[in-house]
Design an enzyme around this catalytic site. Structure first.
Site, PDB file in Angstrom:
ATOM      1  N   ARG A   1     -23.091  33.870  13.699  1.00  0.00           N
ATOM      2  CA  ARG A   1     -23.696  33.447  14.959  1.00  0.00           C
ATOM      3  C   ARG A   1     -23.615  31.925  15.120  1.00  0.00           C
ATOM      4  O   ARG A   1     -24.039  31.359  16.101  1.00  0.00           O
ATOM      5  CB  ARG A   1     -25.159  33.909  15.022  1.00  0.00           C
ATOM      6  CG  ARG A   1     -25.290  35.419  15.216  1.00  0.00           C
ATOM      7  CD  ARG A   1     -26.691  35.919  14.905  1.00  0.00           C
ATOM      8  NE  ARG A   1     -26.972  35.964  13.476  1.00  0.00           N
ATOM      9  CZ  ARG A   1     -28.096  36.454  12.954  1.00  0.00           C
ATOM     10  NH1 ARG A   1     -29.046  36.883  13.731  1.00  0.00           N
ATOM     11  NH2 ARG A   1     -28.274  36.473  11.649  1.00  0.00           N
TER      12      ARG A   1
ATOM     13  N   LYS B   1     -23.173  28.615   6.095  1.00  0.00           N
ATOM     14  CA  LYS B   1     -24.368  28.256   6.869  1.00  0.00           C
ATOM     15  C   LYS B   1     -25.367  27.453   6.043  1.00  0.00           C
ATOM     16  O   LYS B   1     -25.989  26.515   6.550  1.00  0.00           O
ATOM     17  CB  LYS B   1     -25.035  29.521   7.421  1.00  0.00           C
ATOM     18  CG  LYS B   1     -26.267  29.216   8.246  1.00  0.00           C
ATOM     19  CD  LYS B   1     -26.687  30.356   9.137  1.00  0.00           C
ATOM     20  CE  LYS B   1     -27.530  31.361   8.418  1.00  0.00           C
ATOM     21  NZ  LYS B   1     -28.197  32.297   9.333  1.00  0.00           N
TER      22      LYS B   1
ATOM     23  N   THR C   1     -28.720  41.877   3.333  1.00  0.00           N
ATOM     24  CA  THR C   1     -29.696  41.164   2.499  1.00  0.00           C
ATOM     25  C   THR C   1     -30.131  42.010   1.295  1.00  0.00           C
ATOM     26  O   THR C   1     -30.374  41.472   0.219  1.00  0.00           O
ATOM     27  CB  THR C   1     -30.927  40.766   3.329  1.00  0.00           C
ATOM     28  OG1 THR C   1     -31.355  41.902   4.107  1.00  0.00           O
ATOM     29  CG2 THR C   1     -30.612  39.633   4.290  1.00  0.00           C
TER      30      THR C   1
ATOM     31  N   GLU D   1     -35.538  46.234  12.204  1.00  0.00           N
ATOM     32  CA  GLU D   1     -34.670  45.150  12.670  1.00  0.00           C
ATOM     33  C   GLU D   1     -34.561  45.211  14.192  1.00  0.00           C
ATOM     34  O   GLU D   1     -34.522  46.300  14.774  1.00  0.00           O
ATOM     35  CB  GLU D   1     -33.291  45.262  12.016  1.00  0.00           C
ATOM     36  CG  GLU D   1     -33.279  44.868  10.551  1.00  0.00           C
ATOM     37  CD  GLU D   1     -33.925  43.504  10.313  1.00  0.00           C
ATOM     38  OE1 GLU D   1     -33.418  42.503  10.848  1.00  0.00           O
ATOM     39  OE2 GLU D   1     -34.955  43.438   9.617  1.00  0.00           O
TER      40      GLU D   1
ATOM     41  N   ASN E   1     -41.166  39.728  10.731  1.00  0.00           N
ATOM     42  CA  ASN E   1     -40.844  39.453   9.328  1.00  0.00           C
ATOM     43  C   ASN E   1     -40.206  38.073   9.214  1.00  0.00           C
ATOM     44  O   ASN E   1     -39.285  37.738   9.945  1.00  0.00           O
ATOM     45  CB  ASN E   1     -39.853  40.536   8.860  1.00  0.00           C
ATOM     46  CG  ASN E   1     -39.297  40.258   7.477  1.00  0.00           C
ATOM     47  OD1 ASN E   1     -39.976  39.681   6.629  1.00  0.00           O
ATOM     48  ND2 ASN E   1     -38.064  40.687   7.246  1.00  0.00           N
TER      49      ASN E   1
ATOM     50  N   ASN F   1     -30.394  30.737  12.949  1.00  0.00           N
ATOM     51  CA  ASN F   1     -29.348  31.751  13.085  1.00  0.00           C
ATOM     52  C   ASN F   1     -28.280  31.359  14.093  1.00  0.00           C
ATOM     53  O   ASN F   1     -27.174  31.868  14.068  1.00  0.00           O
ATOM     54  CB  ASN F   1     -29.958  33.088  13.493  1.00  0.00           C
ATOM     55  CG  ASN F   1     -30.898  33.611  12.426  1.00  0.00           C
ATOM     56  OD1 ASN F   1     -30.487  33.864  11.304  1.00  0.00           O
ATOM     57  ND2 ASN F   1     -32.164  33.708  12.753  1.00  0.00           N
TER      58      ASN F   1
ATOM     59  N   TYR G   1      -8.328 -11.757   6.204  1.00  0.00           N
ATOM     60  CA  TYR G   1      -7.224 -10.806   6.070  1.00  0.00           C
ATOM     61  C   TYR G   1      -5.938 -11.458   6.553  1.00  0.00           C
ATOM     62  O   TYR G   1      -5.868 -11.961   7.678  1.00  0.00           O
ATOM     63  CB  TYR G   1      -7.558  -9.571   6.925  1.00  0.00           C
ATOM     64  CG  TYR G   1      -6.584  -8.428   6.803  1.00  0.00           C
ATOM     65  CD1 TYR G   1      -6.223  -7.913   5.559  1.00  0.00           C
ATOM     66  CD2 TYR G   1      -6.027  -7.858   7.945  1.00  0.00           C
ATOM     67  CE1 TYR G   1      -5.344  -6.853   5.464  1.00  0.00           C
ATOM     68  CE2 TYR G   1      -5.152  -6.793   7.852  1.00  0.00           C
ATOM     69  CZ  TYR G   1      -4.812  -6.297   6.600  1.00  0.00           C
ATOM     70  OH  TYR G   1      -3.932  -5.252   6.505  1.00  0.00           O
TER      71      TYR G   1
ATOM     72  N   ALA H   1     -16.723 -28.646  14.982  1.00  0.00           N
ATOM     73  CA  ALA H   1     -16.559 -27.488  15.868  1.00  0.00           C
ATOM     74  C   ALA H   1     -15.085 -27.232  16.125  1.00  0.00           C
ATOM     75  O   ALA H   1     -14.298 -28.167  16.293  1.00  0.00           O
ATOM     76  CB  ALA H   1     -17.287 -27.735  17.187  1.00  0.00           C
TER      77      ALA H   1
HETATM   78  C1  UD1 Z   1     -33.523  38.643   8.358  1.00  0.00           C
HETATM   79  C2  UD1 Z   1     -34.372  39.905   8.259  1.00  0.00           C
HETATM   80  C3  UD1 Z   1     -35.312  39.957   9.463  1.00  0.00           C
HETATM   81  C4  UD1 Z   1     -36.163  38.714   9.522  1.00  0.00           C
HETATM   82  C5  UD1 Z   1     -35.283  37.457   9.501  1.00  0.00           C
HETATM   83  C6  UD1 Z   1     -36.153  36.246   9.333  1.00  0.00           C
HETATM   84  C7  UD1 Z   1     -33.003  41.576   7.118  1.00  0.00           C
HETATM   85  C8  UD1 Z   1     -32.153  42.774   7.274  1.00  0.00           C
HETATM   86  N1  UD1 Z   1     -33.522  41.059   8.236  1.00  0.00           N
HETATM   87  O1  UD1 Z   1     -32.732  38.797   9.515  1.00  0.00           O
HETATM   88  O2  UD1 Z   1     -36.169  41.082   9.356  1.00  0.00           O
HETATM   89  O3  UD1 Z   1     -36.957  38.723  10.681  1.00  0.00           O
HETATM   90  O4  UD1 Z   1     -34.358  37.499   8.399  1.00  0.00           O
HETATM   91  O5  UD1 Z   1     -35.401  35.062   9.402  1.00  0.00           O
HETATM   92  O6  UD1 Z   1     -33.219  41.131   6.011  1.00  0.00           O
HETATM   93  N2  UD1 Z   1     -27.511  37.079   3.345  1.00  0.00           N
HETATM   94  C9  UD1 Z   1     -26.830  37.293   2.167  1.00  0.00           C
HETATM   95  N3  UD1 Z   1     -25.963  38.343   2.107  1.00  0.00           N
HETATM   96  C10 UD1 Z   1     -25.751  39.190   3.146  1.00  0.00           C
HETATM   97  C11 UD1 Z   1     -26.478  38.964   4.343  1.00  0.00           C
HETATM   98  C12 UD1 Z   1     -27.353  37.902   4.423  1.00  0.00           C
HETATM   99  O7  UD1 Z   1     -26.985  36.555   1.200  1.00  0.00           O
HETATM  100  O8  UD1 Z   1     -24.975  40.109   3.000  1.00  0.00           O
HETATM  101  C13 UD1 Z   1     -28.427  35.918   3.430  1.00  0.00           C
HETATM  102  C14 UD1 Z   1     -28.072  34.977   4.548  1.00  0.00           C
HETATM  103  O9  UD1 Z   1     -27.183  33.971   4.100  1.00  0.00           O
HETATM  104  C15 UD1 Z   1     -29.425  34.422   4.958  1.00  0.00           C
HETATM  105  C16 UD1 Z   1     -30.403  35.504   4.577  1.00  0.00           C
HETATM  106  O10 UD1 Z   1     -29.724  36.376   3.716  1.00  0.00           O
HETATM  107  O11 UD1 Z   1     -29.729  33.242   4.266  1.00  0.00           O
HETATM  108  C17 UD1 Z   1     -30.895  36.271   5.820  1.00  0.00           C
HETATM  109  O12 UD1 Z   1     -29.757  36.821   6.464  1.00  0.00           O
HETATM  110  P1  UD1 Z   1     -29.585  36.759   8.037  1.00  0.00           P
HETATM  111  O13 UD1 Z   1     -28.296  37.372   8.373  1.00  0.00           O
HETATM  112  O14 UD1 Z   1     -29.872  35.404   8.541  1.00  0.00           O
HETATM  113  O15 UD1 Z   1     -30.748  37.762   8.471  1.00  0.00           O
HETATM  114  P2  UD1 Z   1     -31.505  37.800   9.860  1.00  0.00           P
HETATM  115  O16 UD1 Z   1     -30.689  38.501  10.855  1.00  0.00           O
HETATM  116  O17 UD1 Z   1     -32.041  36.483  10.198  1.00  0.00           O
HETATM  117 CA    CA Z   2     -31.717  34.446   9.421  1.00  0.00          CA
END
Ligand code: UD1
Ligand code: CA
Length: 454
Positions: A15, A21, A79, A151, A166, A224, A384, A420
């Site tokens: 995004r 990121k 996640t 979600e 969350n 995000n 220079y 001068a």
């Molecule tokens: C996530 C939560 C959402 C919450 C929000 C808060 C989930 C499914 N959703 O959504 O409920 O409201 O955070 O900010 O958890 N990441 C990985 N590996 C992956 C995917 C993500 O390491 O495969 C990391 C990302 O780099 C990031 C974090 O996990 O730092 C959260 O991922 P992101 O995609 O930003 O989740 P959100 O859509 O914000």
């Molecule tokens: Ca996020």
């Protein structure tokens, strides 16, 4: 209590137009650096970082990852999947706190509180957000118990109307996570393993879910999108300005200053509007920074004044110095106590002695200016020659007349006076007047050419 933190940083940041990121800057430092700083300050035993395949070198380059256990997530499958990668490295008896790498404003006390709430079960950090957007919604049963996190993409209209969301921060005993994680699936809008599905899994297993609410919704704000990152930047700057004001710094408008890096300030400093600091900047006491001043990787001594629209980069400024308005101090420069650098003066890789003055329109490059020397308007050190840079030495108490060109390498002795407009190509002896005379002539009967018809 033995707590370990798992930071999730392997998401692709789609995004935000791709790239790592976690390395996007907030206040001049990578998002991850803020999250790591919070994790360290929370005083946990161990920190694990889940990163994208092949991204570890870049992360190491930009963040201090000493003592951090790096775990690659081969593919960003969500996640929950990210957590699965790191969990085997965590001690079975530990309490685990999961931190998203894109929520940089969280405070250490909040993390400690969340870990404390997770001694016997899952604890999640929630927040009330009147504009819940893309955040996961907290679902509760009639008795008010948390039953699941939905979600936003998977929510129906009724669920989307829920404003309790969350934050992405979850804590639980490692053993419980290991038991529940295999129960989550990819059966959702994004085809990912959602960490948030642990909540429903825990509720189904009869586990109570503790919720910690975050009083300051800012702490939970995630980056995000580019717009969210920009909004976070303003919040971060407000917070930084607040911290500085609490430490006694006068800030003319806390909404109009940017600290990109670490700024320290002694007692009684005043920061006027639109000041930007970058990297490590240290101000002594009673320093004044005028409107639009940019300071980068520099130190400024007690009582010095940097006036409007001056740029100071990689310099050490002494005490009681005045710089600007509209001055440019470049890397490798030392300005000693009580010196004056005035408007439209550029100083590069030079040492300006105590009490020396260059008040107007000069260029001092690769030079030494002795104590109390006076550099007239429009003086240029011609450092220079088209191939190499050469040094100019100006002795203590020398007086360089306006418009003089000092062709380096050249030395002007202590107490010397340069007329001068002189073009000085040979060393000028101390204590004497040196002129490179150009004769003044007046032409009788000369007429200025005129255009026809005028
Ligand atoms: C996530 C939560 C959402 C919450 C929000 C808060 C989930 C499914 N959703 O959504 O409920 O409201 O955070 O900010 O958890 N990441 C990985 N590996 C992956 C995917 C993500 O390491 O495969 C990391 C990302 O780099 C990031 C974090 O996990 O730092 C959260 O991922 P992101 O995609 O930003 O989740 P959100 O859509 O914000
Ligand atoms: Ca996020």
């Amino acid at each position: 209590m033995h707590s370990e933190i798992i930071i999730l940083a392997a998401g692709r940041g789609v995004r935000m137009g791709g790239g790592v990121k976690a390395l996007r800057p907030l206040g001049g430092l990578p998002l991850l650096a803020h999250v790591l700083g919070c994790a360290r300050a929370a005083g946990v035993r161990r920190i694990h970082l889940v990163h994208g395949e092949g991204e570890d070198a870049a992360l190491r380059r930009h963040c201090d990852l000493r003592g951090v256990n790096l775990v690659a997530q081969p593919q960003p499958l969500g996640t929950g999947h990210a957590l699965m990668q790191a969990l085997p490295a965590v001690k079975a008896a530990a309490t685990v706190c999961v931190m998203p790498a894109d929520a940089p404003l969280v405070r250490p006390a909040t993390i400690r509180h969340l870990c404390g709430a997770a001694a016997d079960g899952i604890a999640i950090l929630t927040v009330h957000n009147p504009d819940p957007g893309g955040y996961g919604r907290i679902l509760r049963d009639a008795a008010g118990k948390i039953t699941a996190i939905r979600e936003a993409r998977d929510a129906d209209a009724g669920e989307r109307a829920i404003t309790e969301v969350n934050t992405g921060f979850i804590a639980a005993p490692a053993a419980l996570l290991a038991e529940l994680l295999p129960r989550i699936s990819r059966d959702n809008a994004q085809g990912e393993f959602y960490l948030t599905d642990l909540i429903a899994a825990a509720a189904n297993a009869g586990q109570g879910i503790a919720d910690c609410t975050c009083d300051d919704p800012e702490e939970a704000a995630g980056a995000n999108t580019v717009a969210e990152l920009a909004a976070l930047e303003r919040k971060y700057q407000r917070r930084t300005a607040g911290d500085l004001m609490r430490a006694g710094v006068t800030i003319m408008d806390p909404a109009r200053m940017d600290v990109r890096g670490e700024l320290s300030a002694g007692d009684g400093c005043t920061i006027d509007v639109n000041v930007v600091t970058e990297g490590a900047v240290q101000l002594g006491s009673h320093v004044y920074l005028g409107p639009g001043v940019v300071l980068r990787e520099s130190t400024v001594g007690d009582g010095s004044r940097i006036l409007a629209h001056s740029v100071v980069d990689g310099a050490a400024i002494g005490s009681g110095v005045t710089i600007g308005p509209f001055a440019r101090i470049r890397p490798g420069t030392t300005i000693s106590d009580s010196a004056t650098i005035g408007n439209f003066v550029e100083v590069k890789n030079s040492a300006v002695g105590p009490g020396a003055k260059a008040s107007h329109l000069s260029y001092l490059g690769d030079s030494e200016v002795g104590e109390g020397a006076n550099i007239g308007a429009g003086v240029v050190t011609c450092n220079y020659d088209g191939a190499g840079k050469h040094r100019t030495a100006i002795g203590a108490g020398a007086f360089i007349g306006s418009g003089a060109m000092l062709v380096a390498p050249v030395t002007v002795g202590a107490g010397a006076t340069i007329g001068a407009g002189a073009t000085v190509t040979k060393d000028a002896p101390p204590g004497k007047l040196t002129l490179t005379e150009k004769k003044q002539r007046t032409m009788d009967g000369w007429r200025r050419p005129a255009r026809e018809g005028r």
